[in-house]
Design an enzyme around this catalytic site. Structure first.
Site, PDB file in Angstrom:
ATOM      1  N   ASP A 170       9.386   2.754  -0.654  1.00  0.00           N
ATOM      2  CA  ASP A 170       8.394   3.382   0.261  1.00  0.00           C
ATOM      3  C   ASP A 170       8.683   3.057   1.718  1.00  0.00           C
ATOM      4  OD1 ASP A 170       4.495   3.572   0.270  1.00  0.00           O
ATOM      5  OD2 ASP A 170       6.115   4.235   1.420  1.00  0.00           O
ATOM      6  N   TYR A 185       0.918  -1.166  -0.014  1.00  0.00           N
ATOM      7  CA  TYR A 185      -0.021   0.025  -0.074  1.00  0.00           C
ATOM      8  C   TYR A 185       0.871   1.216  -0.019  1.00  0.00           C
ATOM      9  CZ  TYR A 185      -3.224   3.427   1.702  1.00  0.00           C
ATOM     10  OH  TYR A 185      -4.564   4.485   1.794  1.00  0.00           O
ATOM     11  N   LYS A 237       4.835   9.459   8.446  1.00  0.00           N
ATOM     12  CA  LYS A 237       4.673   9.056   9.821  1.00  0.00           C
ATOM     13  C   LYS A 237       5.604   9.700  11.043  1.00  0.00           C
ATOM     14  CE  LYS A 237       2.330   4.957   7.829  1.00  0.00           C
ATOM     15  NZ  LYS A 237       0.939   5.058   8.443  1.00  0.00           N
TER      16      LYS A 237
HETATM   17  P1  KE4 Z   1      -0.636   8.455   4.346  1.00  0.00           P
HETATM   18  O1  KE4 Z   1      -1.217   9.121   3.036  1.00  0.00           O
HETATM   19  O2  KE4 Z   1      -1.829   7.537   4.965  1.00  0.00           O
HETATM   20  O3  KE4 Z   1       0.072   9.441   5.069  1.00  0.00           O
HETATM   21  O4  KE4 Z   1       0.329   7.306   4.141  1.00  0.00           O
HETATM   22  C1  KE4 Z   1       0.164   6.487   2.823  1.00  0.00           C
HETATM   23  C2  KE4 Z   1       1.079   5.366   2.921  1.00  0.00           C
HETATM   24  C3  KE4 Z   1       1.870   5.145   2.160  1.00  0.00           C
HETATM   25  N1  KE4 Z   1       2.957   4.256   2.159  1.00  0.00           N
HETATM   26  C4  KE4 Z   1       2.890   3.236   3.105  1.00  0.00           C
HETATM   27  C5  KE4 Z   1       3.894   2.062   3.236  1.00  0.00           C
HETATM   28  C6  KE4 Z   1       1.934   3.339   4.232  1.00  0.00           C
HETATM   29  O5  KE4 Z   1       1.869   2.576   5.118  1.00  0.00           O
HETATM   30  C7  KE4 Z   1       1.079   4.391   4.207  1.00  0.00           C
HETATM   31  C8  KE4 Z   1      -0.268   4.502   5.175  1.00  0.00           C
HETATM   32  N2  KE4 Z   1      -0.347   3.409   5.906  1.00  0.00           N
HETATM   33  C9  KE4 Z   1      -1.490   3.393   6.535  1.00  0.00           C
HETATM   34  C10 KE4 Z   1      -1.501   2.077   7.587  1.00  0.00           C
HETATM   35  N3  KE4 Z   1      -1.361   0.825   7.031  1.00  0.00           N
HETATM   36  C11 KE4 Z   1      -2.432   4.474   6.957  1.00  0.00           C
HETATM   37  C12 KE4 Z   1      -3.867   4.193   7.923  1.00  0.00           C
HETATM   38  C13 KE4 Z   1      -4.806   4.757   7.152  1.00  0.00           C
HETATM   39  O6  KE4 Z   1      -4.994   4.715   5.996  1.00  0.00           O
HETATM   40  O7  KE4 Z   1      -5.609   5.129   7.923  1.00  0.00           O
END
Ligand code: KE4
Length: 429
Positions: A239, A144, A267
């Site tokens: 990533d 993801y 994060k």
């Molecule tokens: P954000 O746009 O949510 O800040 O980041 C996206 C993203 C990109 N790359 C990786 C490896 C990530 O884990 C994420 C976001 N992680 C999820 C949790 N698995 C966010 C939680 C959510 O969607 O509320």
């Protein structure tokens, strides 16, 4: 456990906010029940609006490696607030955090701040396409990278949790430019490259996947990926939104000793505030506007309040690298406790851990790929999750997420959690 106020708030939220939440995975859809509305966090604990206390293993999905409300981050935010909230102009703090990111992650020679991980990965892909003048990208099933169109193809995290790994609304044209390979399967990558010779701009991967549960990239797989990208003039993007500053001060790339061309971050670099970043080789990054033609922008990018929290977070890491040793010992002990319980029960469930990220899969044998992870019994996971929640332990409400251990989790809390895990497993098996 009385959750009356959460129930009332959820009913109100459902009227005006799709699904009652501002990010799908928070809705408890795959585990049932009413999401808890959280009032505050402190250290390893969070408290809902009914004042129930939970040991928190989500940590806001990764940012809270030091637990909630660490003094040094709160203090930094308070100081920054004295000067205002946002200027839409460059500030000293942005220069400082750029210097720190480049110092801690040597592969990053230049870096651009954004407001989320999604913005970071979305921009990194555009930059890679601009640099290579090629259109296609390869991502991996179950990984993801946020919710921009290019990535919502066989995606992990919430998309996988809700069984919509490929989202409606993504155009056929966009989808055609996103090829998906199998995680830890270099042959699947070679085949895609062979069938799309000279068309692939970038390969993006979570070096340690945290969005299909936790699955480590195999060292030889990641090494081969690096070699292939160099040979084929494909931009390799790690990533590290989740693994950056989580697994080591230099992230997963420090552990594997592999240098990607670009890295995306998020994060932890925001210390709980909205900060994302992408960076890497100078010859690639310098193509970004205004130094180059690849456009990318953001009203609140580098926001001084958010950056103050991120800067405090990274300065603490720089000055206290021993936290990773402490987290490794704490997390390993926790893993061993769970393995002891599984052995006692005679259950060979897959338990994957990398540093302070771990996942218990409700399936037997190893989980090294997306297909393996899909074999998990999400019904059993739901029973497991709810037993722990009702005993004051707040896990990610999905089999396809990562449990995060922080520096603020005490030995007693981890022992208590292991006891409740044993209880839950006895309920299930
Ligand atoms: P954000 O746009 O949510 O800040 O980041 C996206 C993203 C990109 N790359 C990786 C490896 C990530 O884990 C994420 C976001 N992680 C999820 C949790 N698995 C966010 C939680 C959510 O969607 O509320």
């Amino acid at each position: 456990m009385d959750i009356e106020e959460s129930i009332k708030l959820y009913q109100r939220a459902l009227e005006l906010i799709p699904g009652g939440v501002n990010s799908p995975v928070r809705a408890f859809k795959s585990v049932g029940g009413n999401p808890r509305f959280i009032r505050k966090g402190l250290g390893s604990k969070i408290y809902d609006v009914d004042l129930n206390e939970y040991i928190d293993f989500i940590g806001s999905w990764g940012p809270h490696i030091f637990g909630h409300k660490p003094d040094f981050i709160i203090q930094a935010i308070k100081e920054a607030l004295q000067n205002g909230t946002s200027f839409g102009a460059p500030t000293e703090a942005e220069v400082k955090i750029a210097e720190l990111i480049c110092e801690l992650v040597p592969s990053i020679k230049m870096v651009r701040l954004v407001n989320s991980g999604t913005e970071a990965t979305m921009s990194a892909i555009r930059l890679a396409r601009g640099f290579t003048k090629k259109d296609k990208i390869i991502k991996f099933e179950g990984c993801y990278h946020g919710h921009s169109d290019s990535f919502l193809i066989k995606a992990g995290s919430g998309a996988l949790t809700f069984g919509i790994p490929t989202s409606p609304g993504v155009t056929a044209g966009t989808a055609a430019d996103t090829l998906t390979a199998k995680f830890n399967d270099i042959q699947s990558v070679k085949e895609l490259i062979q069938n799309n010779k000279g068309q692939i701009a970038a390969i993006i991967i979570e070096p340690v996947a945290g969005n299909m549960g936790v699955i480590a990239g195999k060292p030889d797989f990641l090494k081969s990926l690096r070699e292939i990208c160099s040979e084929e003039s494909i931009v390799l993007i790690f990533d590290e939104v989740m693994t950056g500053f989580r697994l080591a001060k230099g992230g997963a790339q420090e552990i594997y000793g592999i240098e990607p061309d670009l890295t995306t971050l998020g994060k932890i670099i925001g210390g709980g505030m909205p900060v994302g970043a992408f960076g890497g080789k100078r010859e690639i990054m310098s193509l970004l506007a205004p130094s180059g033609p690849v456009y990318q922008a953001g009203t609140l990018s580098g926001n001084p309040i958010a950056v103050s929290a991120g800067l405090a977070s990274l300065e603490y890491i720089k000055n206290n690298p021993r936290i990773y040793n402490e987290l490794e010992i704490k997390s390993k002990n926790f893993e061993l406790k769970i393995r002891e319980i599984l052995n006692k029960l005679g259950k060979n469930l897959a338990l994957n851990r990398v540093g302070s990220m771990l996942c218990l899969f409700f399936c037997e044998n190893e989980v090294n790929s997306f297909d393996d992870a899909l074999k998990s019994d999400t019904q059993k996971f739901s029973i497991f999750f709810n037993h722990l929640l009702n005993n004051g332990i707040y896990l990610p409400p999905s089999q396809f997420e990562a449990i995060f251990i922080s520096t603020s989790h005490s030995e007693d809390e981890l022992i208590y959690t292991a006891e409740k895990i044993e209880e839950a497993l006895k309920l299930i098996y």
